[in-house]
Design an enzyme around this catalytic site. Structure first.
Site, PDB file in Angstrom:
ATOM      1  N   GLY A 136       0.844  -1.194   0.000  1.00  0.00           N
ATOM      2  CA  GLY A 136       0.000   0.000   0.000  1.00  0.00           C
ATOM      3  C   GLY A 136       0.874   1.237   0.000  1.00  0.00           C
ATOM      4  N   CYS A 189      -6.357  22.328  18.530  1.00  0.00           N
ATOM      5  CA  CYS A 189      -6.283  22.702  19.936  1.00  0.00           C
ATOM      6  C   CYS A 189      -5.778  21.514  20.738  1.00  0.00           C
ATOM      7  CB  CYS A 189      -7.671  23.137  20.391  1.00  0.00           C
ATOM      8  SG  CYS A 189      -7.599  24.015  21.934  1.00  0.00           S
ATOM      9  N   GLU A 190      -4.487  21.259  20.586  1.00  0.00           N
ATOM     10  CA  GLU A 190      -3.887  20.037  21.122  1.00  0.00           C
ATOM     11  C   GLU A 190      -2.372  20.219  21.060  1.00  0.00           C
ATOM     12  OE1 GLU A 190      -5.999  16.957  21.254  1.00  0.00           O
ATOM     13  OE2 GLU A 190      -4.293  15.859  22.033  1.00  0.00           O
ATOM     14  N   TYR A 233      -1.624   6.920   4.021  1.00  0.00           N
ATOM     15  CA  TYR A 233      -2.037   7.045   5.427  1.00  0.00           C
ATOM     16  C   TYR A 233      -2.083   8.501   5.900  1.00  0.00           C
ATOM     17  CZ  TYR A 233      -1.039   2.075   5.116  1.00  0.00           C
ATOM     18  OH  TYR A 233      -1.018   0.764   4.712  1.00  0.00           O
TER      19      TYR A 233
HETATM   20  N1  LLP Z   1      -2.088  -5.947   3.936  1.00  0.00           N
HETATM   21  C1  LLP Z   1      -2.575  -5.917   5.182  1.00  0.00           C
HETATM   22  C2  LLP Z   1      -3.353  -7.040   5.662  1.00  0.00           C
HETATM   23  C3  LLP Z   1      -2.340  -4.806   6.004  1.00  0.00           C
HETATM   24  O1  LLP Z   1      -2.815  -4.807   7.238  1.00  0.00           O
HETATM   25  C4  LLP Z   1      -1.596  -3.713   5.503  1.00  0.00           C
HETATM   26  C5  LLP Z   1      -1.354  -2.523   6.333  1.00  0.00           C
HETATM   27  C6  LLP Z   1      -1.123  -3.785   4.180  1.00  0.00           C
HETATM   28  C7  LLP Z   1      -1.379  -4.919   3.418  1.00  0.00           C
HETATM   29  C8  LLP Z   1      -0.341  -2.664   3.544  1.00  0.00           C
HETATM   30  O2  LLP Z   1       0.865  -2.418   4.198  1.00  0.00           O
HETATM   31  P1  LLP Z   1       1.877  -1.311   3.598  1.00  0.00           P
HETATM   32  O3  LLP Z   1       2.450  -1.856   2.326  1.00  0.00           O
HETATM   33  O4  LLP Z   1       1.082  -0.084   3.360  1.00  0.00           O
HETATM   34  O5  LLP Z   1       2.882  -1.135   4.658  1.00  0.00           O
HETATM   35  N2  LLP Z   1      -1.375   3.686   9.574  1.00  0.00           N
HETATM   36  C9  LLP Z   1      -0.023   3.161   9.587  1.00  0.00           C
HETATM   37  C10 LLP Z   1       0.117   1.952   8.706  1.00  0.00           C
HETATM   38  C11 LLP Z   1      -0.844   0.845   9.054  1.00  0.00           C
HETATM   39  C12 LLP Z   1      -0.703  -0.329   8.138  1.00  0.00           C
HETATM   40  C13 LLP Z   1      -1.826  -1.278   8.350  1.00  0.00           C
HETATM   41  N3  LLP Z   1      -1.832  -2.405   7.496  1.00  0.00           N
HETATM   42  C14 LLP Z   1       0.936   4.270   9.185  1.00  0.00           C
HETATM   43  O6  LLP Z   1       0.491   5.381   8.920  1.00  0.00           O
HETATM   44  O7  LLP Z   1       2.135   4.069   9.157  1.00  0.00           O
END
Ligand code: LLP
Length: 439
Positions: A293, A362-363, A391
Site C-alpha cells: 500500500g 487545539c492540542e 495514510y
Molecule cells: N495488507 C494488510 C493485511 C495490512 O494490514 C496492511 C497494512 C497492508 C497490506 C499494507 O501495508 P503497507 O504496504 O502499506 O505497509 N497507519 C499506519 C500503517 C498501518 C498499516 C496497516 N496495514 C501508518 O500510517 O504508518
C-alpha cells in the site's frame, strides 16, 4: 521509485510536481492541499507488476492495499494498471464498486467484519474473503448458505514473525488481534472446520507481518513458515491451498535517514525463496499475492501548507505553525513519524533552521515534526511535506471541525481534483437539531 525523483525545482525556485508549479496549485486550490503524482503512482504499480512477472512468472498478482489511500480515482488507476485490490471495510469495498473495479480481483480483509459488510461482499461477487477467525467463518457459512452463495476464502494466519523489532523475532507474535495462530493449532483447526462447510472453499493462506519494513529476511522467513503450513494441510487434511498472500509492508524513504531497498528486490527475494522451498519440499508452487500500500502511493504524494504564526521562543524552541495539522496528517501524533519539510516557494533558501512544525488544532501534541532542519520559514511561505501519499488522506479527520483538504492529481502539467475540499456546510451536513430540543 523509492526516491522523490518526480519532484523538481523550476527557474523561479518553486517546487514542481507532475509538471505543476506548487505555488500555482496552492493559489488555485487553496491549502492545505494533498497533491498526488499520477505518473509516480503508475510507475510504482508497474514496477511491482513487472517484478512479479519477471521473478514469479504469470502466477502472481499484486494487490494494492487501498487503506493507504482509497478514492474512486485511485481504484480506477489500480484497475487500469491491471492489479487487484485489498479492501478492509464496507466503505473501501463500496468505493471500489463505485469506481467499477472488477470484483473478482478484490480481497476483503478485516479482523471484525460486520454481518452487513459480509453480506455486501457476498452480494458484490467479491473474489476472496480473507477470513480472520472461527467466529467469522461460522457467520460467513451461515450467510452464504442463506444467500445460496459459494465463496472462496483465505485464512489470515499469524506466522509468528515480528518484523518490527530490531532483530526480528520468529515466535511469540500470538498476541495480535489479527488472524489465527499457527503455534497453538488454531490455524489448523480453522482449516479443518472449512471441510464441513459446503458453501465455503479454503483456497488461500494470508499473512501480513507489519509495515514500513526495510529488511528482506523477515519476508523470506515468513514465506518458509507459510509454505510449511501449506504442506501440512495437504498432508494431514488433503487440502490443496492454491494461493499464498504474503501481505504488504515494504518500507519507503521519508527522510534522509531511511534507506529502503528497491521495491522489486522484495518480489525477487520472496519469489526465489518460494521457488526454492517448493522444489525442496516437492510442493506445487502456489499462486502468489503481495499487497503493498504505502510504497505505491506514499512517495507519489506531497501536502502543501501555508505558513502562519512563527513563534521563536528564545532558548526554548521555534514553532512554525501551518494551516493543517493532525486533522490531515495524524501520523506524528500517533507514531512520531518523521518527514521531510521544504519551502516550496523558496527552494533555494538554505536549510539552516531547527524548527518544530505545529498544526492548528487545539492540542499540544498536534505537530507534524519536532526539531526538524529546514529553511527559515516566514509567515506566508508555502511549505511542502514530502511522501504524504499514504495514510494521510486516508487517516484524516475533522477534529476541531476542520474541513478535510482537497486531493489534486497531477500529470504532465495537468491538475485535476479527485477529492473535493470539504466545506463548512459539509461539516454540518449530518447534524440534526431535534424539534423537541427545549430547555
Ligand atoms: N495488507 C494488510 C493485511 C495490512 O494490514 C496492511 C497494512 C497492508 C497490506 C499494507 O501495508 P503497507 O504496504 O502499506 O505497509 N497507519 C499506519 C500503517 C498501518 C498499516 C496497516 N496495514 C501508518 O500510517 O504508518
Amino acid at each position: 521509485m523509492t526516491e522523490n525523483t518526480h519532484l523538481q525545482t523550476n527557474s523561479d525556485n518553486h517546487l514542481v510536481i507532475g509538471g505543476c508549479d506548487t505555488t500555482m496549485l496552492a493559489a488555485e486550490y487553496g491549502t492545505p492541499l494533498y497533491v498526488m503524482d499520477e505518473q509516480a503512482i503508475r510507475e510504482n504499480i508497474r514496477m511491482y507488476r513487472n517484478a512479479m512477472s519477471r521473478y514469479y512468472g504469470n502466477e502472481g498478482l499484486v494487490l494494492y492495499a487501498s487503506k493507504a489511500f482509497c478514492t474512486m480515482a485511485m481504484c480506477r488507476i489500480a484497475h487500469q494498471e491491471g492489479i487487484g485490490l485489498d479492501v478492509v471495510s464496507g466503505g473501501e469495498l463500496h468505493t471500489a464498486l463505485q469506481a467499477g473495479f472488477p470484483m473478482d480481483r478484490v480481497y476483503f480483509h478485516g479482523n471484525n467484519k460486520t454481518p452487513g459488510e459480509l453480506i455486501l461482499a457476498l452480494e458484490s461477487g467479491i473474489g476472496r474473503i480473507v477470513v480472520d477467525n472461527l467466529q467469522e467463518l461460522a457467520q460467513l457459512d451461515k450467510l452464504a448458505s442463506e444467500m445460496s452463495k459459494t465463496i472462496n476464502i483465505s485464512v489470515r494466519v499469524k506466522p509468528g514473525v515480528d518484523a518490527h523489532t530490531h532483530d526480528f523475532i520468529q515466535t511469540g507474535r500470538i498476541d495480535s488481534k489479527f488472524g489465527v495462530a499457527l503455534e497453538n493449532g488454531e490455524a489448523f483447526a480453522f482449516a479443518a472446520k472449512t471441510l464441513e462447510m459446503p458453501n465455503i472453499t479454503l483456497t488461500g493462506l494470508h499473512c501480513h507481518i507489519g509495515s514500513q519494513i526495510f529488511d528482506l529476511e523477515p519476508f523470506d522467513v515468513t514465506a518458509g513458515v507459510m509454505l510449511g503450513f501449506m504442506a501440512e494441510l495437504k498432508e494431514k487434511l488433503g487440502i490443496s491451498i492454491r494461493e499464498l498472500n504474503l501481505g504488504g509492508g515494504f518500507g519507503i524513504k521519508y527522510t534522509e535517514d531511511d534507506d529502503p531497498v528497491e521495491y522489486d528486490r522484495y518480489i525477487e527475494s520472496i519469489s526465489k525463496t518460494v521457488n526454492r522451498i517448493c522444489t525442496e519440499k516437492g510442493i506445487e508452487r502456489p499462486f502468489m499475492l503481495m499487497e503493498p500500500g504505502r510504497s505505491i502511493v506514499a512517495p507519489a504524494g506531497i501536502t502543501l501548507y501555508r505558513v502562519g504564526t512563527v513563534k521563536d521562543i528564545r532558548d526554548v524552541r521555534k514553532y512554525v505553525a501551518i494551516d493543517g495539522g493532525m486533522f490531515d496528517n495524524p501520523r506524528y501524533a500517533l507514531y512520531e513519524s518523521k518527514y521531510t519539510f521544504l519551502l516550496a516557494n523558496r527552494m533555494n533558501a538554505p536549510k539552516t533552521d531547527l524548527v518544530t512544525v505545529a498544526g492548528k488544532c487545539c492540542e499540544s501534541g498536534d505537530l507534524l515534526g519536532k526539531d526538524v532542519t529546514m529553511a527559515d520559514a516566514k509567515p506566508g511561505d508555502l511549505m511542502a511535506v514530502l511522501a504524504t501519499g499514504a495514510y494521510n488522506y486516508s487517516m484524516s479527520m475533522n477534529y476541531n471541525r476542520n474541513a478535510r483538504p482537497a486531493v489534486v492529481l497531477v500529470r504532465d502539467g495537468k491538475h485535476r481534483v479527485i477529492v473535493q475540499r470539504e466545506t463548512y456546510q459539509d461539516l454540518v451536513r449530518n447534524d440534526l437539531i431535534p424539534d423537541d430540543l427545549v430547555p
